[in-house]
Enzyme design. Structure first.
Site, PDB file in Angstrom:
ATOM      1  CE  LYS A 194     -23.696  -2.723   8.126  1.00 41.31           C
ATOM      2  NZ  LYS A 194     -23.388  -2.210   6.789  1.00 41.31           N
ATOM      3  CE  LYS A 215     -28.469  -8.719   7.612  1.00 39.27           C
ATOM      4  NZ  LYS A 215     -28.216  -7.653   6.786  1.00 39.27           N
ATOM      5  CE  LYS A 229     -22.022  -9.018   1.760  1.00 41.02           C
ATOM      6  NZ  LYS A 229     -21.780  -7.769   1.157  1.00 41.02           N
TER       7      LYS A 229
HETATM    8  P1  TYM Z   1     -25.024  -6.219   0.847  1.00 43.99           P
HETATM    9  O1  TYM Z   1     -23.675  -6.189   0.233  1.00 43.99           O
HETATM   10  O2  TYM Z   1     -25.110  -6.324   2.343  1.00 43.99           O
HETATM   11  O3  TYM Z   1     -25.883  -7.407   0.268  1.00 43.99           O
HETATM   12  C1  TYM Z   1     -25.994  -7.620  -1.125  1.00 43.99           C
HETATM   13  C2  TYM Z   1     -27.395  -8.113  -1.460  1.00 43.99           C
HETATM   14  O4  TYM Z   1     -27.683  -9.342  -0.773  1.00 43.99           O
HETATM   15  C3  TYM Z   1     -28.913  -9.229  -0.053  1.00 43.99           C
HETATM   16  N1  TYM Z   1     -28.799 -10.014   1.197  1.00 43.99           N
HETATM   17  C4  TYM Z   1     -29.635 -11.001   1.534  1.00 43.99           C
HETATM   18  N2  TYM Z   1     -30.715 -11.521   0.915  1.00 43.99           N
HETATM   19  C5  TYM Z   1     -31.344 -12.557   1.537  1.00 43.99           C
HETATM   20  N3  TYM Z   1     -30.939 -13.069   2.725  1.00 43.99           N
HETATM   21  C6  TYM Z   1     -29.869 -12.585   3.375  1.00 43.99           C
HETATM   22  N4  TYM Z   1     -29.470 -13.108   4.536  1.00 43.99           N
HETATM   23  C7  TYM Z   1     -29.162 -11.492   2.770  1.00 43.99           C
HETATM   24  N5  TYM Z   1     -28.064 -10.777   3.136  1.00 43.99           N
HETATM   25  C8  TYM Z   1     -27.857  -9.874   2.153  1.00 43.99           C
HETATM   26  C9  TYM Z   1     -29.044  -7.753   0.234  1.00 43.99           C
HETATM   27  O5  TYM Z   1     -30.385  -7.393   0.500  1.00 43.99           O
HETATM   28  C10 TYM Z   1     -28.501  -7.138  -1.037  1.00 43.99           C
HETATM   29  O6  TYM Z   1     -29.497  -7.088  -2.034  1.00 43.99           O
HETATM   30  N6  TYM Z   1     -26.347  -1.408   0.812  1.00 43.99           N
HETATM   31  C11 TYM Z   1     -26.287  -2.610   0.012  1.00 43.99           C
HETATM   32  C12 TYM Z   1     -25.484  -2.433  -1.260  1.00 43.99           C
HETATM   33  C13 TYM Z   1     -25.889  -1.274  -2.098  1.00 43.99           C
HETATM   34  C14 TYM Z   1     -27.012  -1.229  -2.967  1.00 43.99           C
HETATM   35  C15 TYM Z   1     -26.949   0.069  -3.570  1.00 43.99           C
HETATM   36  C16 TYM Z   1     -28.025  -2.137  -3.254  1.00 43.99           C
HETATM   37  C17 TYM Z   1     -25.240  -0.090  -2.214  1.00 43.99           C
HETATM   38  N7  TYM Z   1     -25.862   0.711  -3.100  1.00 43.99           N
HETATM   39  C18 TYM Z   1     -27.941   0.453  -4.465  1.00 43.99           C
HETATM   40  C19 TYM Z   1     -29.015  -1.718  -4.164  1.00 43.99           C
HETATM   41  C20 TYM Z   1     -28.948  -0.438  -4.752  1.00 43.99           C
HETATM   42  C21 TYM Z   1     -25.642  -3.727   0.823  1.00 43.99           C
HETATM   43  O7  TYM Z   1     -24.902  -3.483   1.724  1.00 43.99           O
HETATM   44  O8  TYM Z   1     -25.879  -4.974   0.355  1.00 43.99           O
END
Ligand code: TYM
Length: 327
Positions: A112, A193, A196
């Site tokens: 990022k 990957k 979003k």
């Molecule tokens: P975020 O918002 O980017 O993504 C949410 C969840 O989706 C999963 N994910 C994927 N899984 C499979 N293939 C993909 N291409 C893919 N893209 C995203 C992510 O692994 C995630 O589980 N930092 C985290 C949010 C967060 C969080 C937390 C998660 C903040 N605090 C505490 C767990 C515990 C994030 O940005 O996820």
């Protein structure tokens, strides 16, 4: 007592099938087995600029998507991160026990930061806030996709460091990855990957995309130079389509091989598109019902925050006492 589970998603961009198959679907599966807290992490979203009105609307959208996926607010707490101020409070205390070198090594930070002209401090601190989310509730299990596993590892390191400096305080959490779908790749570029923040047409299938758009993105997915499915030599684009089908359907490996070996790519894509649409159409129907009910979402989010607030307050009080802060 049931083990506590914590996970969250950022209200930025459009949730896609990677988010669903990598995380949300797993949450639904385990929700009655554990005591679950599912969060909308708006404080994480602002590590990159978000238009205020869009961010506020996205928070509600994500909450409605959790519900549409089948998260039951009667058995889980669905809450917004910024509604419970202890997330930010604990993040500061954890910042003070976290070496900068640990944060600079995070692959998501590096990726990022490389895209920004000037890197905000929040981007570097992001995993500490994530550690605070998890440790605040003494969660034992964190169900995420593969891209977040490194952040959960860091959370373990921070918890262990705190515990060794100040005495046993935090549960050291474990990661739960789905067996299939932990890393869904971009349809246009299976080396990346699904993300979003990627806006290229046909990169992702968003959970709220209409059926014709879903079909188009899948039919145009990058494959390889083979004409038909061969499990031995399939490239990453074909493996990604197979993973999408398997994660949606739950079909065992043997059934997948029997069904798809030798199938031409056009037919593979058609079956993957049919499977995705068959799941997402009823999902979208539930979503529309949820958002049309006045006051329902607000009540769910208020109830969730009220339920978790005492847990958050108890942890911060304990941490303050351990550190010698003013209680
Ligand atoms: P975020 O918002 O980017 O993504 C949410 C969840 O989706 C999963 N994910 C994927 N899984 C499979 N293939 C993909 N291409 C893919 N893209 C995203 C992510 O692994 C995630 O589980 N930092 C985290 C949010 C967060 C969080 C937390 C998660 C903040 N605090 C505490 C767990 C515990 C994030 O940005 O996820």
């Amino acid at each position: 007592m049931k083990t506590r589970v914590f996970s969250g998603m950022q209200p930025s961009g459009n949730l896609h099938i990677g988010n669903y198959l990598g995380a949300l679907k797993n949450w639904v599966r385990i929700q009655s087995e554990y005591e679950c807290i599912f969060c909308i992490v708006d404080l994480h979203a602002i590590t990159l600029y978000q238009g205020p009105a869009e961010l506020r609307a996205k928070i509600d959208e994500i909450a409605a998507l959790y519900l549409a996926a089948g998260i039951d607010p009667k058995v889980c707490s669905i809450m917004v991160q910024s509604a419970v101020p202890e997330h930010a409070e604990l993040a500061w205390m954890l910042t003070c026990v976290t070496p900068v070198g640990w944060l600079e090594r995070m692959t998501q930070y590096k990726a990022k930061a490389a895209r920004q002209e000037s890197v905000g401090d929040g981007l570097l601190q992001y995993p500490v806030l994530m550690a605070a989310d998890i440790l605040l509730y003494q969660a034992g299990i964190v169900p995420v996709g593969e891209d977040q596993a490194q952040h959960v590892e860091l959370t373990r390191d921070i918890a262990q460091r705190f515990n060794s400096l100040y005495g046993e305080t935090f549960v050291v959490p474990g990661t739960s990855l789905p067996a299939v779908g932990a890393r869904i790749m971009g349809l246009d570029d299976p080396a990346q990957k699904m993300s979003k923040s990627e806006t290229a047409a046909n990169h992702a299938v968003a959970l709220l995309d209409p059926p014709d758009k879903i079909r188009k993105a899948i039919m145009r997915a990058t494959t390889d130079s083979n004409p038909a499915v061969d499990y031995e030599t399939a490239g990453p684009g074909v493996l990604n389509l197979l993973a999408i089908y398997q994660a949606f359907s739950g079909a065992p490996d043997a059934e997948m091989k029997a069904r798809f070996t030798g199938l031409r790519y056009g037919e593979l894509k058609k079956q993957v598109a049919d499977m995705a649409i068959a799941h997402l159409e009823p999902f979208q129907e539930r979503y529309r019902r949820i958002v049309s009910e006045p006051g329902y979402l607000a009540g769910v989010l208020r109830g969730g925050a009220e339920r978790v607030a005492p847990l958050a307050a108890a942890t911060v009080r304990m941490v303050k006492e351990r550190m010698g802060l003013y209680v």
